[in-house]
Design an enzyme around this catalytic site. Structure first.
Site, PDB file in Angstrom:
ATOM      1  N   THR A 222      13.226 -46.377 -45.941  1.00 37.08           N
ATOM      2  CA  THR A 222      14.469 -46.069 -46.125  1.00 37.08           C
ATOM      3  C   THR A 222      15.696 -46.365 -45.342  1.00 37.08           C
ATOM      4  O   THR A 222      16.558 -46.126 -45.429  1.00 37.08           O
ATOM      5  CB  THR A 222      14.457 -44.445 -46.423  1.00 37.08           C
ATOM      6  OG1 THR A 222      14.415 -44.120 -45.181  1.00 37.08           O
ATOM      7  CG2 THR A 222      13.848 -43.905 -47.407  1.00 37.08           C
ATOM      8  N   GLY A 224      18.449 -48.349 -44.063  1.00 32.95           N
ATOM      9  CA  GLY A 224      19.648 -48.887 -44.529  1.00 32.95           C
ATOM     10  C   GLY A 224      20.115 -48.195 -45.798  1.00 32.95           C
ATOM     11  O   GLY A 224      21.178 -48.910 -46.404  1.00 32.95           O
ATOM     12  N   THR A 225      19.677 -47.054 -46.077  1.00 31.71           N
ATOM     13  CA  THR A 225      20.184 -46.475 -47.277  1.00 31.71           C
ATOM     14  C   THR A 225      21.857 -46.093 -47.148  1.00 31.71           C
ATOM     15  O   THR A 225      22.414 -46.447 -48.335  1.00 31.71           O
ATOM     16  CB  THR A 225      19.110 -45.307 -47.396  1.00 31.71           C
ATOM     17  OG1 THR A 225      19.099 -44.461 -46.529  1.00 31.71           O
ATOM     18  CG2 THR A 225      18.079 -45.561 -47.920  1.00 31.71           C
ATOM     19  N   GLY A 226      22.024 -45.715 -45.986  1.00 29.83           N
ATOM     20  CA  GLY A 226      23.425 -45.238 -45.770  1.00 29.83           C
ATOM     21  C   GLY A 226      24.429 -46.507 -46.175  1.00 29.83           C
ATOM     22  O   GLY A 226      25.527 -46.500 -46.800  1.00 29.83           O
TER      23      GLY A 226
END
Length: 286
Positions: A222, A224-226
């Site tokens: 996950t 780099g999801t932001g």
């Protein structure tokens, strides 16, 4: 140099592909920062550009070093882009320190017609701090007031407000509404840190509260999801979507990227999401 205010005010034709500028740090491993932003812009059908605020030494296991770009040069990068190129939206990620926050705010404050998505990046996935303490005050005082949408996760929302981290949906909604007092037109508080099988986000805007639901995906990839979510929102705003529409499309895109993340084999820690999940096909597929 051409007046950036005049250049920013140029309207795009209906047929023009939107141009979106990321102002963020670099992730050499490619999963977050400007690398993730540019991948997201491409996947969402807009032309991506990037102003670098900081260089990082990092991989999927964490951040080992940060080299901050001088604030005057950050501002010069932004001015130079706007002097020549129509910019339809701006995404702001890693700011790093108070001087860069002020430099970015000084330039963007003149560009009232350009949507701005602010992702208040404070802590990397591996736990490293990416924002100095004095920069938090600059973030709330200088950048939140010019933002169209801000996208904090639960720890970031709590840090911006100086409050304990939200533990349930009611507390999330309350913090989203209180963050609007800093001047942002809309606030998306992301609930990925909540326990349970779901990953809900709540958007506070002039229209009220809107919830966006998604099941939690069982993957450690996950990274780099932001960055990806905020960039996808910026891409949709650049196309003319309202914040509620932009968030809905962006969240669906990120859900697909997380669902396909295990198809990638990048590093031994928190791997990246699959930005091009809808575009790439398995080798040999018909």
């Amino acid at each position: 140099m051409t007046d950036i205010h005049n250049m920013a005010g140029r309207s795009s034709s209906a047929a023009a592909i939107a141009n979106v500028l990321s102002i963020a740090g670099s992730d050499p491993s490619g999963g977050a920062g400007i690398q993730a932003d540019l991948k997201t812009f491409s996947a969402r059908g807009v032309y991506g550009m990037a102003v670098v605020t900081a260089l990082t030494a990092q991989n999927t296991q964490g951040v080992s070093g940060i080299h901050v770009v001088p604030p005057d040069f950050v501002a010069e990068q932004i001015r130079t882009v706007f002097a020549d190129i129509r910019v339809d939206a701006v995404k702001i990620g890693m700011i790093a320190d108070v001087a860069i926050a002020g430099a970015v705010a000084d330039v963007l404050a003149r560009l009232h017609e350009v949507p701005v998505v602010l992702d208040p990046v404070m802590i990397a996935k591996g736990g490293a701090s990416l924002l100095t303490d004095d920069a938090v005050a600059a973030l709330t005082g200088r950048l939140l007031p010019i933002a169209t949408v801000i996208t904090p996760n639960l720890p970031e929302a709590a840090a911006l407000l100086g409050e304990p981290e939200a533990c349930n949906r009611d507390e999330m909604a309350g913090q989203a509404l209180r963050l609007m007092r800093f001047g942002a037109k809309a606030v998306l508080v992301k609930g990925g840190h909540l326990p349970g099988a779901d990953s809900p986000d709540v958007l506070a805007s002039a229209a009220g509260l809107t919830w966006f639901e998604a099941p939690r995906v069982a993957t450690r990839n996950t990274h780099g999801t932001g960055c990806t979510l905020s960039s996808a929102i910026a891409a949709e705003l650049a196309k003319g979507a309202l914040p509620e529409e932009a968030v809905a499309v962006a969240k669906a895109y990120v859900a697909g990227a997380i669902n396909a993340a295990d198809a990638l084999n990048v590093g031994s820690g928190h791997g990246p999401v699959h930005h091009f999940h809808a575009l790439w096909r398995d080798e040999g597929a018909p």
